[in-house]
Design a protein around this motif. Sequence first.
Motif, PDB file in Angstrom:
ATOM      1  N   GLY A 187      38.880 -21.172  24.770  1.00 16.94           N
ATOM      2  CA  GLY A 187      38.764 -22.584  24.425  1.00 16.94           C
ATOM      3  C   GLY A 187      37.613 -22.822  23.469  1.00 16.94           C
ATOM      4  N   PRO A 188      37.463 -24.083  22.992  1.00 19.54           N
ATOM      5  CA  PRO A 188      36.366 -24.412  22.076  1.00 19.54           C
ATOM      6  C   PRO A 188      35.010 -24.211  22.762  1.00 19.54           C
ATOM      7  N   ALA A 189      34.082 -23.507  22.084  1.00 19.00           N
ATOM      8  CA  ALA A 189      32.831 -23.079  22.701  1.00 19.00           C
ATOM      9  C   ALA A 189      31.980 -24.237  23.212  1.00 19.00           C
ATOM     10  N   GLU A 190      32.047 -25.391  22.532  1.00 15.57           N
ATOM     11  CA  GLU A 190      31.155 -26.490  22.918  1.00 15.57           C
ATOM     12  C   GLU A 190      31.829 -27.517  23.826  1.00 15.57           C
ATOM     13  N   GLN A 191      33.080 -27.284  24.174  1.00 13.10           N
ATOM     14  CA  GLN A 191      33.785 -28.214  25.063  1.00 13.10           C
ATOM     15  C   GLN A 191      33.129 -28.209  26.447  1.00 13.10           C
ATOM     16  N   ASP A 196      13.359 -22.097  22.969  1.00 18.25           N
ATOM     17  CA  ASP A 196      13.994 -23.011  23.913  1.00 18.25           C
ATOM     18  C   ASP A 196      14.852 -22.110  24.795  1.00 18.25           C
ATOM     19  N   THR A 197      14.242 -21.605  25.862  1.00 13.43           N
ATOM     20  CA  THR A 197      14.905 -20.572  26.663  1.00 13.43           C
ATOM     21  C   THR A 197      14.803 -20.877  28.150  1.00 13.43           C
ATOM     22  N   GLY A 198      15.569 -20.128  28.941  1.00 11.39           N
ATOM     23  CA  GLY A 198      15.519 -20.217  30.394  1.00 11.39           C
ATOM     24  C   GLY A 198      16.261 -21.430  30.927  1.00 11.39           C
ATOM     25  N   GLY A 199      15.972 -21.794  32.154  1.00  9.26           N
ATOM     26  CA  GLY A 199      16.652 -22.923  32.778  1.00  9.26           C
ATOM     27  C   GLY A 199      18.089 -22.579  33.141  1.00  9.26           C
ATOM     28  N   LYS A 200      18.870 -23.640  33.390  1.00 10.46           N
ATOM     29  CA  LYS A 200      20.242 -23.425  33.872  1.00 10.46           C
ATOM     30  C   LYS A 200      21.290 -23.916  32.884  1.00 10.46           C
ATOM     31  N   ARG A 201      20.848 -24.403  31.720  1.00  8.86           N
ATOM     32  CA  ARG A 201      21.794 -25.048  30.808  1.00  8.86           C
ATOM     33  C   ARG A 201      22.117 -24.201  29.590  1.00  8.86           C
ATOM     34  N   GLY A 202      23.364 -24.358  29.106  1.00  6.20           N
ATOM     35  CA  GLY A 202      23.787 -23.694  27.881  1.00  6.20           C
ATOM     36  C   GLY A 202      23.279 -24.444  26.654  1.00  6.20           C
ATOM     37  N   ARG A 203      23.178 -23.727  25.527  1.00  7.74           N
ATOM     38  CA  ARG A 203      22.630 -24.327  24.306  1.00  7.74           C
ATOM     39  C   ARG A 203      23.383 -23.851  23.066  1.00  7.74           C
ATOM     40  N   GLY A 217      15.109 -24.630   6.157  1.00  8.89           N
ATOM     41  CA  GLY A 217      14.548 -23.687   7.122  1.00  8.89           C
ATOM     42  C   GLY A 217      14.338 -24.245   8.511  1.00  8.89           C
ATOM     43  N   ARG A 218      14.889 -25.420   8.803  1.00 11.84           N
ATOM     44  CA  ARG A 218      14.661 -25.957  10.149  1.00 11.84           C
ATOM     45  C   ARG A 218      15.635 -25.310  11.142  1.00 11.84           C
ATOM     46  N   VAL A 219      15.166 -25.225  12.386  1.00 12.26           N
ATOM     47  CA  VAL A 219      15.968 -24.631  13.454  1.00 12.26           C
ATOM     48  C   VAL A 219      16.079 -25.661  14.574  1.00 12.26           C
ATOM     49  N   THR A 220      17.308 -25.874  15.071  1.00 15.49           N
ATOM     50  CA  THR A 220      17.514 -26.857  16.132  1.00 15.49           C
ATOM     51  C   THR A 220      18.215 -26.232  17.327  1.00 15.49           C
ATOM     52  N   SER A 221      18.077 -26.897  18.469  1.00  9.13           N
ATOM     53  CA  SER A 221      18.752 -26.476  19.693  1.00  9.13           C
ATOM     54  C   SER A 221      19.380 -27.709  20.326  1.00  9.13           C
ATOM     55  N   ARG A 222      20.537 -27.514  20.946  1.00  5.58           N
ATOM     56  CA  ARG A 222      21.242 -28.659  21.533  1.00  5.58           C
ATOM     57  C   ARG A 222      21.830 -28.268  22.886  1.00  5.58           C
ATOM     58  N   LEU A 223      21.661 -29.119  23.894  1.00  6.45           N
ATOM     59  CA  LEU A 223      22.302 -28.928  25.196  1.00  6.45           C
ATOM     60  C   LEU A 223      23.669 -29.599  25.173  1.00  6.45           C
ATOM     61  N   ALA A 224      24.547 -29.232  26.109  1.00  2.11           N
ATOM     62  CA  ALA A 224      25.869 -29.855  26.210  1.00  2.11           C
ATOM     63  C   ALA A 224      25.720 -31.370  26.283  1.00  2.11           C
TER      64      ALA A 224
END
Lengths: 167, 197
Positions: free
Chosen positions: B56-60, A127-134, A143-150
């Motif tokens: 600050g908090p990383a996920e804020q 889950d890479t690239g784009g403009k968003r932090g994760r 063993g599961r791996v997850t990704s989350r956007l703000a």
Amino acid sequence: MSELMARMGEYAVSADRDDVLVGLGLGSCIGLALVDRRSNVAGLAHVVLSKGEPAAGDPPVKYAHIGVPYLLEQVVAQGARKMRLEAVLVGGASMFVSKNGLEVGQRNEAAVREALEKLRIPVVAVDTGGKRGRTVRVYMADGRVTSRLAGGPEELLLKPYAVGVAA
Amino acid sequence: MSTHFSDVQLDALRELANIGSGMASTALSGMLGRPVDISVPVASALPLAEAVEAIGPAEQEVTGVMLGIIGELKGSVVLLVSPEDAVKLCAFLGVEADSEWGLSALGEIGNIVGTSYINALAAMTGFEIEPTPPATATDMLGAIVATCLAEHADGTDIALVLDSDLAVEGDDCSISFLLIPQAGGVQELLGRLGIEA
């Protein structure tokens, strides 16, 4: 359950089912998970840059070209089998679109992939690239791996390992 | 190279940030038509891994406006605003925060405030430096700050962060303001100010 944090340039390794490995707020950085789901050993590296000269006090996985082999050593030392390792990549975003062509995120992903290829470790999910932090999480319990956007939900990247089922 | 800073050096950098954020607050005050207070800046030289949580908090969730510094000193100036304060700042300028005007208004605040900070740095040090156009992002604080830190992280194990707050008087609204210089340039900058290690 305890969360083991991999902050910028740091890594976390575990063989304990109660642990969750976490990389919070990845921007251009790459969260690289190496998972041996049968041995229940995993590592997570928070890679900051593709390559460069390490400074005296630098954390071990700051640079991809050094950090990827280093993480491999650490998970093998915890009992992982190299043959069974699967890699998951999260991050490598371009948070700010810049005109000077300095796309740290893309270079990071390319460098991590190149290092994995040299070590012949397959990349099974990204889950890479784009403009968003994760944020990336590796759950030792299954063993599961997850990704989350703000502000978003956790998305499953690597499915839970079915305990007792032959691989 | 390991980069460490003495207390005297950090004091000098804090003073530099103080003057820079003074100029920035004047610019912000002129733009908003309201008085703006500044806090005493914090100068921290931290291991890279600890730098994000010091801010600050990383996920804020925050809105960040980033300006690059190019020329004789390289670095970034970053403004961080909480979603609530972004709404207030936009309201002062008469625009809706979640419209396209909102993000561009925040970018413009960042541009004017950041540019006056960078110009103050240039005037004090004699460095020929200029800002790059602002880029904005609304995202996790960790992702925004780490991305800016990463750009200047090569060749040093220490992240230098100068952190000030600009507060709009009486409105409980503030902007956190970071200067992240590239390490090599900071020694040169301190040299120009006549501060040795």
